[in-house]
Design a protein around this motif. Structure first.
Motif, PDB file in Angstrom:
ATOM      1  N   VAL A  89       1.078  -1.167  -0.174  1.00  0.00           N
ATOM      2  CA  VAL A  89      -0.091   0.074  -0.088  1.00  0.00           C
ATOM      3  C   VAL A  89       0.944   1.262   0.083  1.00  0.00           C
ATOM      4  CG1 VAL A  89      -1.787   1.367   1.401  1.00  0.00           C
ATOM      5  CG2 VAL A  89      -1.631  -1.279   1.336  1.00  0.00           C
ATOM      6  N   TRP A  90       0.599   2.430  -0.892  1.00  0.00           N
ATOM      7  CA  TRP A  90       1.314   3.252  -0.831  1.00  0.00           C
ATOM      8  C   TRP A  90       0.623   4.779  -1.136  1.00  0.00           C
ATOM      9  CZ3 TRP A  90       1.017   0.160  -4.746  1.00  0.00           C
ATOM     10  CH2 TRP A  90       0.865   0.827  -6.388  1.00  0.00           C
ATOM     11  N   ASP A  91       1.246   5.780  -0.661  1.00  0.00           N
ATOM     12  CA  ASP A  91       0.395   7.168  -0.961  1.00  0.00           C
ATOM     13  C   ASP A  91       0.686   7.578  -2.005  1.00  0.00           C
ATOM     14  OD1 ASP A  91      -0.686   9.618  -0.769  1.00  0.00           O
ATOM     15  OD2 ASP A  91      -0.015   9.717   1.689  1.00  0.00           O
ATOM     16  N   GLY A  92      -0.052   7.976  -2.994  1.00  0.00           N
ATOM     17  CA  GLY A  92       0.019   8.451  -4.308  1.00  0.00           C
ATOM     18  C   GLY A  92       0.539   9.806  -4.202  1.00  0.00           C
ATOM     19  N   GLU A  93       0.029  10.394  -3.275  1.00  0.00           N
ATOM     20  CA  GLU A  93       0.489  12.055  -2.906  1.00  0.00           C
ATOM     21  C   GLU A  93       1.692  12.329  -2.216  1.00  0.00           C
ATOM     22  OE1 GLU A  93      -1.649  13.620  -4.912  1.00  0.00           O
ATOM     23  OE2 GLU A  93      -3.054  11.963  -5.253  1.00  0.00           O
ATOM     24  N   GLY A  94       2.529  11.204  -1.788  1.00  0.00           N
ATOM     25  CA  GLY A  94       3.794  11.219  -1.200  1.00  0.00           C
ATOM     26  C   GLY A  94       4.712  10.215  -1.258  1.00  0.00           C
ATOM     27  N   THR A  95       5.615   9.707  -0.553  1.00  0.00           N
ATOM     28  CA  THR A  95       6.340   8.858  -0.809  1.00  0.00           C
ATOM     29  C   THR A  95       6.395   7.731   0.195  1.00  0.00           C
ATOM     30  OG1 THR A  95       7.986   9.896   0.843  1.00  0.00           O
ATOM     31  CG2 THR A  95       8.251  10.461  -1.658  1.00  0.00           C
ATOM     32  N   ALA A  96       5.509   7.637   1.116  1.00  0.00           N
ATOM     33  CA  ALA A  96       5.324   6.596   2.334  1.00  0.00           C
ATOM     34  C   ALA A  96       4.532   5.328   1.444  1.00  0.00           C
ATOM     35  CB  ALA A  96       4.634   7.083   3.670  1.00  0.00           C
ATOM     36  N   GLU A  97       5.090   4.118   2.308  1.00  0.00           N
ATOM     37  CA  GLU A  97       4.509   2.893   1.600  1.00  0.00           C
ATOM     38  C   GLU A  97       4.339   1.987   3.015  1.00  0.00           C
ATOM     39  OE1 GLU A  97       7.157   0.948  -1.246  1.00  0.00           O
ATOM     40  OE2 GLU A  97       6.534   2.609  -2.849  1.00  0.00           O
ATOM     41  N   ILE A  98       3.606   1.195   2.937  1.00  0.00           N
ATOM     42  CA  ILE A  98       3.383   0.006   3.889  1.00  0.00           C
ATOM     43  C   ILE A  98       3.390  -1.463   3.160  1.00  0.00           C
ATOM     44  CG2 ILE A  98       2.149  -0.870   5.902  1.00  0.00           C
ATOM     45  CD1 ILE A  98       0.800   1.742   6.208  1.00  0.00           C
ATOM     46  N   HIS A  99       4.303  -2.263   3.764  1.00  0.00           N
ATOM     47  CA  HIS A  99       4.296  -3.565   3.200  1.00  0.00           C
ATOM     48  C   HIS A  99       3.811  -4.669   4.390  1.00  0.00           C
ATOM     49  CE1 HIS A  99       6.738  -7.213   1.977  1.00  0.00           C
ATOM     50  NE2 HIS A  99       5.776  -7.243   1.184  1.00  0.00           N
ATOM     51  N   PHE A 100       2.872  -5.419   4.016  1.00  0.00           N
ATOM     52  CA  PHE A 100       2.388  -6.428   4.919  1.00  0.00           C
ATOM     53  C   PHE A 100       2.650  -7.702   4.265  1.00  0.00           C
ATOM     54  CE2 PHE A 100      -0.656  -2.995   5.602  1.00  0.00           C
ATOM     55  CZ  PHE A 100      -0.737  -2.948   6.938  1.00  0.00           C
ATOM     56  N   ASP A 101       3.274  -8.631   5.074  1.00  0.00           N
ATOM     57  CA  ASP A 101       3.947  -9.981   4.505  1.00  0.00           C
ATOM     58  C   ASP A 101       3.297 -10.979   5.451  1.00  0.00           C
ATOM     59  OD1 ASP A 101       5.298 -12.164   3.845  1.00  0.00           O
ATOM     60  OD2 ASP A 101       7.211 -11.127   3.747  1.00  0.00           O
ATOM     61  N   CYS A 102       3.015 -12.109   4.873  1.00  0.00           N
ATOM     62  CA  CYS A 102       2.211 -13.329   5.551  1.00  0.00           C
ATOM     63  C   CYS A 102       3.016 -13.884   6.713  1.00  0.00           C
ATOM     64  CB  CYS A 102       1.629 -14.308   4.693  1.00  0.00           C
ATOM     65  SG  CYS A 102       2.779 -15.068   3.518  1.00  0.00           S
ATOM     66  N   ALA A 103       4.524 -13.902   6.237  1.00  0.00           N
ATOM     67  CA  ALA A 103       5.715 -14.392   6.819  1.00  0.00           C
ATOM     68  C   ALA A 103       5.636 -13.508   8.371  1.00  0.00           C
ATOM     69  CB  ALA A 103       6.879 -14.112   6.383  1.00  0.00           C
ATOM     70  N   GLU A 104       5.054 -12.486   8.475  1.00  0.00           N
ATOM     71  CA  GLU A 104       5.111 -11.666   9.836  1.00  0.00           C
ATOM     72  C   GLU A 104       4.153 -12.291  10.698  1.00  0.00           C
ATOM     73  OE1 GLU A 104       5.547  -7.145   9.166  1.00  0.00           O
ATOM     74  OE2 GLU A 104       4.540  -7.707   7.265  1.00  0.00           O
ATOM     75  N   VAL A 105       3.115 -12.984  10.298  1.00  0.00           N
ATOM     76  CA  VAL A 105       2.331 -13.929  11.231  1.00  0.00           C
ATOM     77  C   VAL A 105       2.341 -15.314  10.910  1.00  0.00           C
ATOM     78  CG1 VAL A 105       0.597 -11.932  11.492  1.00  0.00           C
ATOM     79  CG2 VAL A 105       0.380 -13.395   9.452  1.00  0.00           C
ATOM     80  N   ARG A 106       3.326 -15.734  10.304  1.00  0.00           N
ATOM     81  CA  ARG A 106       3.447 -16.979  10.108  1.00  0.00           C
ATOM     82  C   ARG A 106       2.585 -17.988   9.536  1.00  0.00           C
ATOM     83  NH1 ARG A 106       6.973 -18.621  15.935  1.00  0.00           N
ATOM     84  NH2 ARG A 106       8.438 -16.614  15.742  1.00  0.00           N
ATOM     85  N   THR A 107       1.957 -17.439   8.434  1.00  0.00           N
ATOM     86  CA  THR A 107       1.055 -18.153   7.706  1.00  0.00           C
ATOM     87  C   THR A 107       1.503 -18.084   6.395  1.00  0.00           C
ATOM     88  OG1 THR A 107      -0.257 -16.068   7.094  1.00  0.00           O
ATOM     89  CG2 THR A 107      -0.965 -17.334   9.074  1.00  0.00           C
ATOM     90  N   ASN A 108       0.927 -18.960   5.392  1.00  0.00           N
ATOM     91  CA  ASN A 108       1.292 -19.100   4.177  1.00  0.00           C
ATOM     92  C   ASN A 108       0.894 -18.196   3.110  1.00  0.00           C
ATOM     93  OD1 ASN A 108       2.999 -21.448   4.480  1.00  0.00           O
ATOM     94  ND2 ASN A 108       1.106 -22.707   4.572  1.00  0.00           N
TER      95      ASN A 108
END
Length: 401
Positions: A89-108
């Motif tokens: 997910v990223w802000d089209g009006e800025g430079t910030a981004e967020i990345h969510f990865d299934c590995a962070e909660v130990r799922t496939n």
């Protein structure tokens, strides 16, 4: 008129209504409940090969668990689904981004993108296996009378008497209208454009979303076919912009779409027919009346920016079917209002929280204030660095919190 008596009548045999019928029937075989499932439309088209249903759902783990319990998930998975492991997910009006990865909660995976018709076809097959479910199709509700039971008149000449009437007939619910449920609602000022696109680069099993002042754009991963890469898009744009986009020819639209998506997946090689629909926030002030309950979009409409609409409806299914099962086990009559009160206590507040959060997101990213843009980007960067908070968000998005 031909008259028939049922213990439960469900109006609407879409994803939510058909899931509810199967879930109730699954728990009620020993009780021999008679269930009517009434659907206004004819069966949907089946999509095969490189032709995808333009309507897709992002199913959470909680929704998958429900469909698995019904006994349809394996068929859905064997037909065509696409698991996504990441969200970007990223802000089209800025430079910030967020990345969510299934590995962070130990799922496939974080969830699955599934075509509506694939889920519905599997559910309809399961409905046909239950002798205590009667599918009445096509038929529309024309009137109802609520007394010691609910009497429902259909436009095919049938008259239904039922102890419990459940409205799963969507955002324009006829049952909600006739029964005079009050709602709070307003226009978002957006239209959502949906279609399937072929991209130059693979989607990396990632759900992508860019937030812009004019509305969010999502690229949702679909199964590859013959080495070709496909995504389903949901472009929620201010009404005037959406109408302009719908007027573009195919090449012009693909160019505008590529620019809006910042070419994250290379060129847009192909776009199927586009569909657009207006977005409206709607929430029933109460989900229940004596003998009547609202579920799914009949009870609540939400902006598609988080892809939670169907998932909230399936949580309604789980809650209401649980209360019906509990009543049957305790020999409580189905017209006892306590069943519906318990259902509403479980679902209304949680749905309100989700709807409020989505409204806040829409306003936050729709702001033209430079200060809010700076604060928004600062907050996104901080969130992306907080692993424990991200885990909480991921689990909530998966319906596991």
């Amino acid at each position: 008129m031909a008259t028939a008596d049922y213990d439960i009548a469900i109006i609407g045999a879409g994803l939510v209504g058909a899931s509810l019928a199967c879930t109730i029937a699954r728990h009620s075989d020993a009780h021999s409940l008679r269930i009517a499932l009434v659907e206004a439309s004819v069966d949907q088209q089946a999509f095969n090969g490189e032709e995808f249903d333009p309507r897709v759902v992002a199913l959470t783990q909680a929704s998958q668990n429900l469909l698995d319990a019904i006994g349809v998930w394996d068929e859905i998975a064997n037909t065509r689904v696409c698991a996504y492991r990441d969200m970007h997910v990223w802000d089209g009006e800025g430079t910030a981004e967020i990345h969510f990865d299934c590995a962070e909660v130990r799922t496939n995976y974080l969830g699955h993108i599934v075509e509506n018709s694939v889920v519905l076809n599997a559910l309809r097959k399961k409905v046909a296996q239950y002798t205590n479910i009667t599918l009445i199709q096509p038929a529309r509700v024309t009137s109802l009378v609520n007394g010691s039971c609910v009497q429902v008149a259909l436009d095919n000449g049938e008259l239904i008497n039922t102890k419990l009437l459940i409205a799963a007939d969507g955002a324009q619910s006829k049952v909600r209208e006739i029964a005079e449920f009050e709602t709070r609602e307003w226009e978002y000022g957006h239209k959502a454009i949906v279609t399937t696109v072929q991209t130059e680069l693979p989607h990396q099993a990632t759900a992508w979303q860019r937030f812009m002042r004019t509305g969010p754009l999502a690229f949702l991963p679909l199964s590859s076919v013959n080495g070709k890469h496909f995504c389903s898009i949901v472009w929620s744009a201010e009404t005037e912009l959406a109408e302009d986009l719908m007027q573009l020819n195919d090449e012009e639209f693909r160019t505008r779409l590529g620019v809006a998506f910042e070419h994250r997946l290379g060129k847009i090689l192909r776009a199927d027919k586009r569909f657009a629909f207006g977005l409206r926030q709607r929430h029933a002030k109460t989900y229940i009346q004596p003998h009547i309950a609202l579920v799914g979009d009949a009870a609540h409409n939400i902006h598609p920016l988080a892809g939670q609409g169907v998932n909230l409806g399936l949580l309604d299914v789980a809650a209401l079917s649980q209360e019906i099962h509990r009543a049957l086990e305790r020999k409580i009559p189905l017209n006892d209002f306590s069943i519906l009160r318990r259902y509403q206590r479980q679902r209304l507040a949680g749905n309100l929280v989700m709807m409020s959060a989505m409204e806040a997101f829409k306003r936050l990213f729709g702001s033209q204030s430079l200060m809010i843009t700076w604060l928004r980007n600062t907050g996104m960067r901080q969130l992306n660095s907080l692993a424990e908070l991200k885990k909480i968000i991921i689990k909530a998005a998966m319906g596991l919190s």
